[in-house]
Motif scaffolding. Structure first.
Motif, mmCIF file in Angstrom:
data_model
loop_
_atom_site.group_PDB
_atom_site.id
_atom_site.type_symbol
_atom_site.label_atom_id
_atom_site.label_comp_id
_atom_site.label_asym_id
_atom_site.label_seq_id
_atom_site.Cartn_x
_atom_site.Cartn_y
_atom_site.Cartn_z
ATOM 1 N N VAL A 32 -98.338 4.561 65.451
ATOM 2 C CA VAL A 32 -98.713 5.637 64.529
ATOM 3 C C VAL A 32 -97.862 6.856 64.878
ATOM 4 O O VAL A 32 -97.279 6.925 65.958
ATOM 5 N N SER A 33 -97.810 7.814 63.972
ATOM 6 C CA SER A 33 -96.995 8.994 64.256
ATOM 7 C C SER A 33 -97.698 9.896 65.265
ATOM 8 O O SER A 33 -98.924 9.996 65.297
ATOM 9 N N LEU A 34 -96.883 10.548 66.077
ATOM 10 C CA LEU A 34 -97.402 11.471 67.083
ATOM 11 C C LEU A 34 -98.136 12.626 66.417
ATOM 12 O O LEU A 34 -99.207 13.035 66.878
ATOM 13 N N GLY A 35 -97.591 13.134 65.317
ATOM 14 C CA GLY A 35 -98.246 14.241 64.616
ATOM 15 C C GLY A 35 -99.629 13.871 64.108
ATOM 16 O O GLY A 35 -100.564 14.674 64.190
ATOM 17 N N THR A 36 -99.766 12.656 63.604
ATOM 18 C CA THR A 36 -101.072 12.208 63.109
ATOM 19 C C THR A 36 -102.066 12.082 64.254
ATOM 20 O O THR A 36 -103.234 12.440 64.120
ATOM 21 N N LEU A 37 -101.596 11.571 65.398
ATOM 22 C CA LEU A 37 -102.474 11.461 66.564
ATOM 23 C C LEU A 37 -102.909 12.841 67.045
ATOM 24 O O LEU A 37 -104.087 13.054 67.345
ATOM 25 N N LYS A 38 -101.975 13.781 67.092
ATOM 26 C CA LYS A 38 -102.327 15.147 67.517
ATOM 27 C C LYS A 38 -103.350 15.757 66.573
ATOM 28 O O LYS A 38 -104.320 16.385 67.014
ATOM 29 N N GLN A 39 -103.146 15.565 65.273
ATOM 30 C CA GLN A 39 -104.100 16.095 64.297
ATOM 31 C C GLN A 39 -105.467 15.439 64.472
ATOM 32 O O GLN A 39 -106.498 16.106 64.416
ATOM 33 N N PHE A 40 -105.486 14.140 64.694
ATOM 34 C CA PHE A 40 -106.747 13.421 64.900
ATOM 35 C C PHE A 40 -107.490 13.973 66.109
ATOM 36 O O PHE A 40 -108.689 14.262 66.018
ATOM 37 N N GLU A 41 -106.809 14.138 67.220
ATOM 38 C CA GLU A 41 -107.481 14.646 68.418
ATOM 39 C C GLU A 41 -107.951 16.079 68.239
ATOM 40 O O GLU A 41 -108.970 16.475 68.799
ATOM 41 N N ARG A 42 -107.251 16.851 67.437
ATOM 42 C CA ARG A 42 -107.606 18.255 67.219
ATOM 43 C C ARG A 42 -108.730 18.416 66.191
ATOM 44 O O ARG A 42 -109.628 19.242 66.371
ATOM 45 N N THR A 43 -108.688 17.618 65.107
ATOM 46 C CA THR A 43 -109.612 17.845 63.989
ATOM 47 C C THR A 43 -110.594 16.708 63.727
ATOM 48 O O THR A 43 -111.597 16.908 63.056
ATOM 49 N N GLY A 44 -110.269 15.512 64.201
ATOM 50 C CA GLY A 44 -111.104 14.348 63.912
ATOM 51 C C GLY A 44 -110.746 13.671 62.602
ATOM 52 O O GLY A 44 -111.312 12.642 62.262
ATOM 53 N N LYS A 45 -109.778 14.213 61.876
ATOM 54 C CA LYS A 45 -109.414 13.644 60.574
ATOM 55 C C LYS A 45 -108.434 12.491 60.764
ATOM 56 O O LYS A 45 -107.453 12.610 61.485
ATOM 57 N N SER A 46 -108.742 11.377 60.090
ATOM 58 C CA SER A 46 -107.871 10.207 60.150
ATOM 59 C C SER A 46 -108.279 9.229 59.064
ATOM 60 O O SER A 46 -109.357 9.327 58.497
ATOM 61 N N SER A 47 -107.403 8.269 58.831
ATOM 62 C CA SER A 47 -107.770 7.165 57.943
ATOM 63 C C SER A 47 -108.457 6.096 58.789
ATOM 64 O O SER A 47 -108.315 6.065 60.019
#
Length: 100
Positions: free
Chosen positions: A41-56
């Motif tokens: 997965v992309s690093l940016g998506t992982l960072k966003q997930f850990e920060r906000t909880g948003k993911s598919s």
């Protein structure tokens, strides 16, 4: 760390899942980039997930596999237990819902 799901909103649950995934990542001694590469997965998506909880859901499953936690999805949406033998005999299994 308390892992009970006594939470009040979908966002609370998403944030709690992200925090637990991050904790698993740290326990596995993985960097964010290491986990992203392992999960493909992309690093940016992982960072966003850990920060906000948003993911598919697909992203979340990829992270779970990379952390060895895929079996934990088996407990999600278990079938409701039957209350009586009449429930088993009289009710056919619904394929589609009626309400909008």
């Amino acid at each position: 760390m308390d892992t009970s799901l006594n939470l009040s909103s979908p966002q609370d649950i998403a944030s709690d899942i992200a925090n637990r995934a991050k904790q698993r990542r740290l326990e596995a001694n993985l960097t964010q980039s290491g986990l992203a590469a392992r999960a493909q997965v992309s690093l940016g998506t992982l960072k966003q997930f850990e920060r906000t909880g948003k993911s598919s859901l697909e992203f979340l499953i990829a992270i779970a596999f990379a952390l060895g936690a895929e079996k934990e999805f088996e407990g999600l949406f278990p079938p409701k237990p039957h209350r009586s033998i009449e429930d088993v005999i009289s009710k056919p299994v619904r394929i589609r819902g009626r309400r909008k």
